[in-house]
Structures are given as C-alpha cells and as structure tokens.
Scaffold this active site. Structure first.
Site, short mmCIF file in Angstrom:
data_model
loop_
_atom_site.label_atom_id
_atom_site.label_comp_id
_atom_site.label_asym_id
_atom_site.label_seq_id
_atom_site.Cartn_x
_atom_site.Cartn_y
_atom_site.Cartn_z
CB ALA A 189 -0.93 -0.01 1.21
NE ARG A 190 5.87 0.00 3.75
CZ ARG A 190 6.11 -0.74 4.83
NH1 ARG A 190 5.46 -0.48 5.94
NH2 ARG A 190 6.96 -1.73 4.79
CD GLU A 191 6.29 -1.26 -1.58
OE1 GLU A 191 6.09 -1.71 -2.73
OE2 GLU A 191 6.70 -1.95 -0.64
CG HIS A 318 7.50 -4.23 -4.80
ND1 HIS A 318 6.89 -4.73 -3.68
CD2 HIS A 318 7.24 -5.12 -5.79
CE1 HIS A 318 6.29 -5.88 -3.98
NE2 HIS A 318 6.48 -6.13 -5.26
CB SER A 319 9.15 2.19 -3.75
OG SER A 319 8.20 2.50 -2.73
CE1 TYR A 320 12.41 2.39 2.25
CE2 TYR A 320 14.66 2.31 1.49
CZ TYR A 320 13.74 2.25 2.51
OH TYR A 320 14.17 2.01 3.79
CE1 TYR A 370 12.36 -9.09 2.07
CE2 TYR A 370 13.91 -7.26 2.01
CZ TYR A 370 12.61 -7.75 1.92
OH TYR A 370 11.57 -6.89 1.64
CD GLU A 392 11.72 -3.42 -3.63
OE1 GLU A 392 11.10 -2.35 -3.44
OE2 GLU A 392 11.40 -4.50 -3.10
#
Ligand code: ZN
Length: 436
Positions: A189-191, A318-320, A370, A392
């Site tokens: 959500a936050r990306e 995605h980020s970051y 990871y 990313e």
C-alpha cells in the site's frame, strides 16, 4: 519486497511484524517546523519512555498529545519513527531521557517532513503530477480507454476484500498471436511511487501510439501490455487517507487477534509459507492463512494462468531500494533455470539506468535483498513466464516510502527512456523464441 536489509530502518521492517500498527493517524495539517524523529532505544528505560509517549496520544496537556508514531515503539535496538508537529517539538525534546551512552539515541530525520505527506495536494490534468487517489486511478483508466479506441480496453479482473474493483488496462491489439508484457504495481500500500509509475507508463504508451512514436508502435506490433496499476486498493486507500496510516503495507482483511491485512507478496502459492514470511496475523509480512487466501492474489493468479502461454514478461514494481531482481526469492541459493537469460535485459537496464544517474542493484532477489517466500515474481516464474522481474523503485533511503511526488515524472521519465532503450535488447531475445 519493499526494503533493503542494509539499514537500521530496514531492520525494523525486516524483523517482520515489528512494524507495529499505529493506532493513530497523521495530522491533517502540517507546519513548517514539523519533524520526523528516529529513535533507537538501546536501554529499557528509553523504550519505556517511548511507550509512555505513545500512550499519551490524544490526551490534552500531555507531551505525547500530538505526537504520531509511524513505526514502533518496537524492540530494543530497533528504530521507532515519530512524527512531531512543530509546535510540540520543543516540549518533546525537553522530555527525552538523556542517553548514558556517548552517542545520542535519537536524530531528527527530516525537517519539514509534513508536507511530504499532507501538503502535496497539487493537482493538474497531468496524471504524473501527483500521487493519485484510488478513484482518480480508476477514472484515469476509464478516460484512457474512452480516448484510445480499439487498441486498449479496461478489464475488471477481480474484487478486493473490501469490495473495490481490481482493474487492469490492456494496450495493443489483444490477439492470440501477441505476446503479453504484464506490469503491476501497488501490491504494497505505502509504495505510492509504484502505481504512479504504472500510470505514467500507461499514459506514455497510449500517447506514443497516438503520435505514431516508432518505438512504441514497434512495441505494440509485438506485444500487448497488461498493466494493473493497483493490486491492493484497500491498503492504498487506507494509506492514502491521512487520518489513517501512511505507511500501511498490507491489505485490510480482518484477521485473528484483531489484526488486519495480509502481505499479498507473501500470499502467492509457490513455496508459500517459507522464509521471510510470517504466520502471525499482526505481522507486517503476514502470509495469510493459506496460499492464495486473499481475493487480490487469487485474481492475479487466475488472470496470469489464463494468459500464461502468451506472457513473456512479468514485471512487478515496488519501492524503495533501487533494485532490479529476478527469482527465485523463496530461499537462498535457488535460481530459475534460465537465470542468465533472464538477467540479460536486467543488466542492460542497469547499465542504462546508471547512465541516467541511478544505480540499481541487480541479481537474484534473495541475494539482493532477502528471502521472501510467496512472492508474485516467484509464482510467475513457476508457471513458466520467461522473464519475471521485481523492481524496487527509488529511492535508496533518503525519503524511503515518502518519496516526494515531485519525483514522479522524473523517475517515470527515466524508466520510460529505459524501457525504450532495452527494447533493442529484448526484441532479439523474443525473435529467437527465448531459447538461448
Ligand atoms: Zn513492496
């Protein structure tokens, strides 16, 4: 995936679950003196003080009355991120227990941060001029479809947990003979930069086609693009609503223990339940009760399976971190059979991005970041998509998830130039049938 492991901040996220859901949201207005403070408690007394400030939220007259916890408080030696309105800064700083160590246990991360969150309400007709709301994204898709004639169409491919439409736009003649390039964004959500970049791509492809751009016409001669700009609308809406949590990551499905949300990028059904995913519903990387337990992942799965044989490339943004990664990421030391082939356009992309001023780390996703079992790119590779990529987007840590929206056109432009430039790399691979 969302963050790299080489920062203390990342360790909070990567501790998976230590990103405690804040009960409090962000302020609706900000002032020039608003700050973000990063605490790293190394002593129990410091952690206790953070808990005390956290408990004072909304209580008139208390030091913590207007303080907003974005991360934590969590555990010792892990970061707690706190938003402090300018008017409360002096009072809070005066109350911080002094460290018995030779170094300070807190730092001001960013001055005047508030505008990054709430002050960026500029709007113009340019889709890339701002982070868009869920409804604006849907409107943009519909408006694009209405102007592009027969060469694009919007498709509802599913419904989210809270009942929102999951939509993608297909660009290019959607003939059975056409290979498909899948691009998605917004699974976390936050990306916000990811859906913003996807929208920019849609706009550039459609505008390029209309203006007879030769590269874009060449792309569309060979490919149909399926672009799903927002895989997790419930979480995005929750993040976007400033009275809620800007840094929310998961969906919003109700889970055991009164917690909410599933990390969709741990919910896909290839080696589901492995490393880097949590069984705790309160954790940031909660994988769900079973593989594909969530309507959002089921919808992507069903769509991908339907177009599997035509899909040549699966790209999820995605980020970051500025990373460009390929499967498998469910564990260390597992790789796709065609790793060398899959990395060729990635290397070309990284070289080009470097020339454009952005250094990307590339390679196997478990190595670059990871292990993370249940991710969408692993699933795409597992069903035979020849090229599966997780990107990313920037930055590398200055703004983290709070990348100013002023960066959208710049970032998207670089990536657009990149996508055009790697076309020359990708096209011969396609013509060879990806058999090298
Ligand atoms: Zn992510």
């Amino acid at each position: 995936m969302s963050v790299k492991v080489n920062s203390a901040f990342a360790s909070v996220l990567l501790a998976f679950g230590l990103l405690l859901p804040c009960q409090l949201g962000l302020p609706t207005t900000t002032n020039q003196g608003d700050r973000l403070i990063v605490f790293v408690p190394t002593r129990q007394a410091q952690l206790d003080w953070l808990e005390l400030i956290h408990s004072q939220a909304g209580k008139p007259g208390e030091v913590g009355e207007n303080v907003r916890f974005w991360f934590g408080p969590g555990l010792l030696n892990q970061e707690t991120i706190v938003f402090v309105p300018g008017g409360d800064y002096g009072r809070l700083v005066a109350a911080i227990p002094s460290s018995q160590d030779t170094y300070s246990w807190w730092t001001v991360q960013k001055e005047n941060l508030g505008k990054l969150v709430t002050g960026e309400t500029r709007r113009s007709s340019d889709i890339s001029s701002a982070y868009r709301t869920y409804q604006e994204i849907l409107n943009f898709l519909d408006q694009t479809q209405s102007t592009c004639g027969s060469f694009c169409s919007v498709e509802k491919y599913g419904t989210s947990y809270e009942g929102r439409d999951l939509k993608l736009i297909k660009i290019g003649d959607d003939l059975p003979s056409k290979r498909i390039v899948w691009i998605d964004a917004g699974i976390h959500a936050r990306e916000w930069i990811a859906p913003a970049t996807a929208l920019y791509f849609i706009d550039k492809i459609v505008q390029g086609y209309k203006s007879s751009d030769s590269t874009i016409k060449s792309m569309l001669d060979n490919f149909a693009f399926y672009i799903a700009p927002l895989l997790n609308p419930d979480g995005y809406v929750y993040s976007y609503t400033f009275t809620r949590e800007r840094l929310w990551r998961k969906t919003r499905s109700a889970q055991a223990g009164g917690c909410y949300g599933v990390d969709l990028n741990r919910n896909f059904g290839y080696h589901w339940g492995g490393q880097g995913s949590s069984s705790d519903p309160c954790d940031e990387n909660f994988r769900g009760s079973s593989a594909f337990s969530e309507p959002e992942t089921r919808a992507v799965r069903d769509k991908l399976l339907a177009i599997r044989l035509r899909t040549i490339s699966f790209i999820t943004m995605h980020s970051y971190g500025q990373d460009w990664m390929v499967p498998y990421g469910y564990a260390y030391n597992v790789s796709v059979d065609n790793y060398a082939q899959m990395m060729r356009p990635v290397q070309a992309a990284a070289d080009k991005l470097k020339s454009l001023g952005r250094n990307y780390d590339i390679g196997n996703s478990a190595v670059v970041t990871y292990p993370a079992a249940g991710a969408s790119d692993d699933y795409a590779a597992s069903i035979g998509v020849p090229y599966a990529h997780t990107i990313e987007l920037p930055d590398t840590g200055q703004y983290r998830f709070l990348l100013p929206q002023s960066e959208i056109p710049e970032l998207a432009w670089r990536r657009w130039r990149l996508s055009k430039s790697i076309w020359g790399t990708l096209r011969p691979l396609i013509s060879q049938g990806m058999n090298d």
